[in-house]
Write a protein that holds these residues in place. Structure first.
Motif, PDB file in Angstrom:
ATOM      1  N   CYS A 638      35.432  34.217  37.519  1.00 42.45           N
ATOM      2  CA  CYS A 638      35.052  35.046  38.660  1.00 42.45           C
ATOM      3  C   CYS A 638      34.749  34.179  39.878  1.00 42.45           C
ATOM      4  CB  CYS A 638      33.858  35.916  38.285  1.00 42.45           C
ATOM      5  SG  CYS A 638      33.350  37.053  39.605  1.00 42.45           S
ATOM      6  N   GLY A 639      35.411  34.508  41.016  1.00 38.21           N
ATOM      7  CA  GLY A 639      35.202  33.728  42.226  1.00 38.21           C
ATOM      8  C   GLY A 639      33.921  34.072  42.954  1.00 38.21           C
ATOM      9  N   LEU A 640      33.349  35.238  42.719  1.00 40.51           N
ATOM     10  CA  LEU A 640      32.068  35.578  43.341  1.00 40.51           C
ATOM     11  C   LEU A 640      30.909  34.881  42.641  1.00 40.51           C
ATOM     12  CD1 LEU A 640      32.500  39.403  44.055  1.00 40.51           C
ATOM     13  CD2 LEU A 640      32.333  37.554  45.731  1.00 40.51           C
ATOM     14  N   ASN A 641      30.979  34.819  41.342  1.00 42.68           N
ATOM     15  CA  ASN A 641      29.925  34.154  40.569  1.00 42.68           C
ATOM     16  C   ASN A 641      30.568  33.574  39.328  1.00 42.68           C
ATOM     17  OD1 ASN A 641      27.697  33.335  39.097  1.00 42.68           O
ATOM     18  ND2 ASN A 641      26.494  35.172  39.544  1.00 42.68           N
ATOM     19  N   PRO A 642      30.833  32.263  39.315  1.00 44.22           N
ATOM     20  CA  PRO A 642      31.500  31.654  38.154  1.00 44.22           C
ATOM     21  C   PRO A 642      30.775  31.915  36.838  1.00 44.22           C
ATOM     22  CG  PRO A 642      31.412  30.119  39.987  1.00 44.22           C
ATOM     23  CD  PRO A 642      30.543  31.285  40.363  1.00 44.22           C
ATOM     24  N   LEU A 643      29.480  32.216  36.921  1.00 40.58           N
ATOM     25  CA  LEU A 643      28.730  32.470  35.690  1.00 40.58           C
ATOM     26  C   LEU A 643      29.068  33.825  35.087  1.00 40.58           C
ATOM     27  CD1 LEU A 643      25.198  31.098  36.672  1.00 40.58           C
ATOM     28  CD2 LEU A 643      27.067  29.912  35.501  1.00 40.58           C
ATOM     29  N   HIS A 644      29.854  34.665  35.836  1.00 41.00           N
ATOM     30  CA  HIS A 644      30.258  35.957  35.299  1.00 41.00           C
ATOM     31  C   HIS A 644      31.324  35.834  34.225  1.00 41.00           C
ATOM     32  CE1 HIS A 644      28.802  38.654  38.874  1.00 41.00           C
ATOM     33  NE2 HIS A 644      27.830  38.039  38.242  1.00 41.00           N
ATOM     34  N   GLY A 645      31.916  34.671  34.084  1.00 41.70           N
ATOM     35  CA  GLY A 645      32.901  34.483  33.050  1.00 41.70           C
ATOM     36  C   GLY A 645      34.324  34.662  33.541  1.00 41.70           C
TER      37      GLY A 645
END
Length: 734
Positions: A638-645
């Motif tokens: 995920c480019g908005l939040n890499p921690l989203h997987g």
């Protein structure tokens, strides 16, 4: 003491010689002998007439009468068992005592009698020996065991055997076992008996010494055993079943617990699996072991050493007393200390005769007999009187006087006497010698005076209109059955229910403790989140502590997967399909890049050596490496939040706030971010991850978007391979 008794016996024997010599001398001087005999008779009569009550010694006469009676019994049989203790020592046990007496190796005379509370045991044995005139070992036994033993004219360690028996056996051993131990020690001889007595005295007789273990248990103890057996029989197997399932699930939730992949051929994985039904089998075997162990451990079958008396044992004393009362209205038990002398008995007979000839009077039967719990009536004087009345077969006043305790009980049968008055209004000075303050053991409780007052009380007792008798249903307490209940009965059944409840309670406690332990372990070393939960669990503004903790967890998990050799196609083996080889290379590259960011030291997370941007990169790389183990080689996250997987598609999203210049970018997004961008595009910028300031003071202490920080992290928008390359480039330049 043995020397004293031996000297006494020798003196008695020498007295016989002198008596024969006097008879020979008297034959030669017949006339002088007759004169002396007449003078002696005169002096004896004069002394008897002038003696005061204080000078008369009923106790001395008692010893003579009791000793003479017992000596006559021993003359017939060297073992005499009283008929007064059938509940504890039935008269039918006499052959057993006789058999044991032969083991001593010396002539042994045994008296089994009630406790002689008013007579010294050794004095009684000495008096019996004097009357019997036979040397040997004289032993006195009561319902507890051997109480006194004296050797007359024979070598026998009586005192040492008595000491060893006293200390070596518990109080519940019983008289027969006590005498058996006594005979055993006597048979060992003087030296061994003395050593054994000293050893027993040191072990059991000193202050703080241990007590011999009891031989029997009571009914309450058996109920406790049954209750405990029931608790264990249900509680332990049920607890095994509950805890086995719970612990298995609990271990799977631990951070360090990882199940082997399906089809794994590793020995450790096969050994960790528990066969189906194994836990149930263990629980069943445990229940069987508990039941068998309890049956073998709690193997007691009786609660006492006493034997069950026969009907003849229970009726012997009553028949003896009834036979005596048919011949004489005053019956004094010959086995007991004599508290009434001949003159007192005659005066009592006269009073009885006067009462019998008075108006509304009648016969009076006086039984001077001990009342003890061990006798046929269980110590109840009224039950004894009822039984004697039935055997005598005549109505009248029946009086029971206890020569050992001094109690007097009265009951009337078939006369016009008010039984309630006899029962409730009898003065304590008559019924209970101790309470009167005028009597005691030393003077035979003054039974003669109190019986005389009783006759006066009978004269003044109110008369009824018609003859009356007490309740004829008086019966002795049933003979206590010493057989214990079966182990699996009684409180065993409530124990089953308590065992189930106890198992649930213990399980709840253990589950609570393990839950706390698991929570602590997961907090200290949390397990990686499932991929599907990442968009919902990952924070938008993570703290450095969160990033450090998550990075340590993810990288540690990836490292364990390499340690457990779970790579589909380990690097360098040259085997496997193309997809498997690609997955192996991806996993290795991700792990290598992540280790470069922490300088090859996983423990670097414990300090501030890694900035927040690098921590995010480590997390992304570790998750990508773990995904490669499962065959997932997706390049985008995920480019908005890499921690989203992992990302599901690319989408134009607005990454600036309303007050900022509108900026739209085509970014890979996860499924939740994609849905937000479609439904609420104006809020999608709130999902962009910002980072706290790093080591180099980025943002002047303010949080900033992750794609604007220095380092390799911004390359994550272009995919995992680009991030790996940037990390290697960044580390080489650094």
């Amino acid at each position: 003491m043995r020397d004293v008794r031996y000297a006494r016996a020798t003196a008695f024997a020498s007295g016989d010689v002198r008596l024969r010599h006097r008879m020979h001398w008297r034959h030669r001087r017949h006339v002088l002998g007759v004169v002396l005999l007449l003078l002696c008779a005169f002096w004896t009569a004069t002394g008897a007439a002038t003696a005061t009550p204080a000078q008369a010694s009923p106790q001395a006469a008692d010893d003579t009468s009791q000793a003479a009676h017992l000596a006559d019994r021993l003359r017939t049989n060297p073992v005499y068992v009283t008929d007064q203790l059938p509940r504890e020592i039935p008269h039918s046990t006499a052959p057993d005592f006789a058999r044991l007496a032969k083991r001593t190796g010396v002539p042994t005379y045994v008296l089994v009698l009630p406790g002689q509370s008013t007579t010294n045991g050794e004095a009684l044995l000495g008096a019996v020996h004097d009357r019997l005139g036979r040397d040997g070992l004289y032993v006195l036994v009561d319902y507890m065991g051997v109480t006194n033993a004296v050797a007359f004219g024979v070598r026998a360690p009586a005192a040492d055997a008595e000491t060893a028996t006293l200390y070596e056996l518990p109080y519940d051993a019983g008289p027969l076992r006590s005498f058996e131990r006594f005979a055993e020690v006597v048979a060992q001889g003087g030296e061994k008996a003395a050593a054994r007595a000293e050893a027993a005295r040191e072990k059991y007789g000193s202050d703080g010494g241990e007590e011999p273990e009891q031989l029997y248990i009571g009914p309450a103890d058996r109920e406790n055993q049954s209750f405990l057996t029931g608790i264990l029989l249900v509680g332990v197997p049920l607890l095994i079943l509950l805890l086995a399932a719970f612990v298995r699930r609990w271990r799977r939730r631990l951070p360090s617990a990882r199940a082997a992949k399906p089809g794994s051929t590793k020995p450790g994985a096969a050994a960790s699996r528990v066969p189906r039904g194994a836990v149930a089998g263990v629980a069943l075997l445990t229940a069987v072991a508990i039941a068998l162990g309890a049956w073998l451990t709690f193997d007691q079958t009786t609660s006492s050493a006493a034997r069950t008396p026969t009907a003849a044992d229970l009726s012997a004393r009553v028949e003896r007393v009834a036979k005596g009362l048919k011949q004489d209205p005053v019956y004094a038990d010959p086995e007991s200390p004599q508290v009434l002398d001949a003159g007192e008995k005659n005066r009592l007979r006269d009073r009885i005769s006067e009462f019998g000839s008075s108006r509304s009077g009648g016969p009076v039967f006086v039984s001077v007999v001990p009342q003890m719990y061990e006798d046929e009536s269980a110590g109840d004087a009224y039950v004894f009187a009822e039984a004697v009345h039935a055997k005598v077969g005549r109505d009248g006043v029946y009086v029971v006087a206890d020569p050992l305790e001094g109690d007097i009980s009265v009951v009337s049968y078939g006369l016009r006497l008010d039984n309630n008055h006899l029962l409730f209004d009898l003065p304590d000075s008559i019924s209970d010698g101790d309470d009167s303050g005028e009597s005691g053991e030393s003077d035979g409780y003054r039974l003669s005076e109190r019986l005389d007052r009783l006759m006066t009380f009978l004269d003044k007792t109110p008369r009824t209109d018609a003859p009356n008798s007490p309740d004829p249903d008086l019966k002795p307490e049933p003979i206590e059955s010493h057989a214990l209940r079966p182990l699996f009965s009684g409180d065993f059944w409530p124990g089953l229910l308590v065992g189930a409840f106890a198992a649930l309670l213990v399980f709840a406690i253990v589950a609570g403790v393990l839950g706390i332990v698991g929570a602590v372990l997961r907090r200290r070393n949390p397990a990686p989140l499932p991929t599907a939960a990442l968009p919902f669990e990952a924070p938008t503004d993570p703290s450095t502590a969160y990033l450090r903790r998550t990075a340590r967890t993810e990288l540690g998990e990836l490292a364990r997967m390499f340690t457990e050799d779970q790579v589909p196609n380990p690097v360098g083996t040259g085997t496997g399909t193309g997809a498997e080889a690609l997955a192996g290379v991806r996993a290795w590259d991700c792990f290598d890049a992540a280790m470069l960011l922490v300088d090859g030291d996983i423990d670097a997370f414990a300090d501030d050596g890694v900035d927040p941007a690098s921590l995010v990169a480590v997390i992304v790389l570790a998750r990508a490496g773990r995904a490669a183990f499962a065959g997932d080689t997706n390049n985008l996250c995920c480019g908005l939040n890499p921690l989203h997987g992992p990302a599901v598609s690319r989408h134009h999203v607005r990454v600036s706030g309303p007050a900022e210049t509108v900026r739209r970018r085509l970014l890979p997004v996860c499924q939740p971010c994609r849905e937000t961008a479609i439904v609420e595009p104006s809020t999608v910028h709130t999902l962009r991850m910002t980072l706290p300031p790093g080591q180099e003071g980025q943002g002047d202490g303010e949080r900033m978007p992750y794609e604007e920080v220095a380092g390799p992290l911004p390359a994550v928008r272009n995919g995992i391979p680009q991030l790996i390359d940037k990390v290697r480039e960044f580390v080489s330049v650094r």
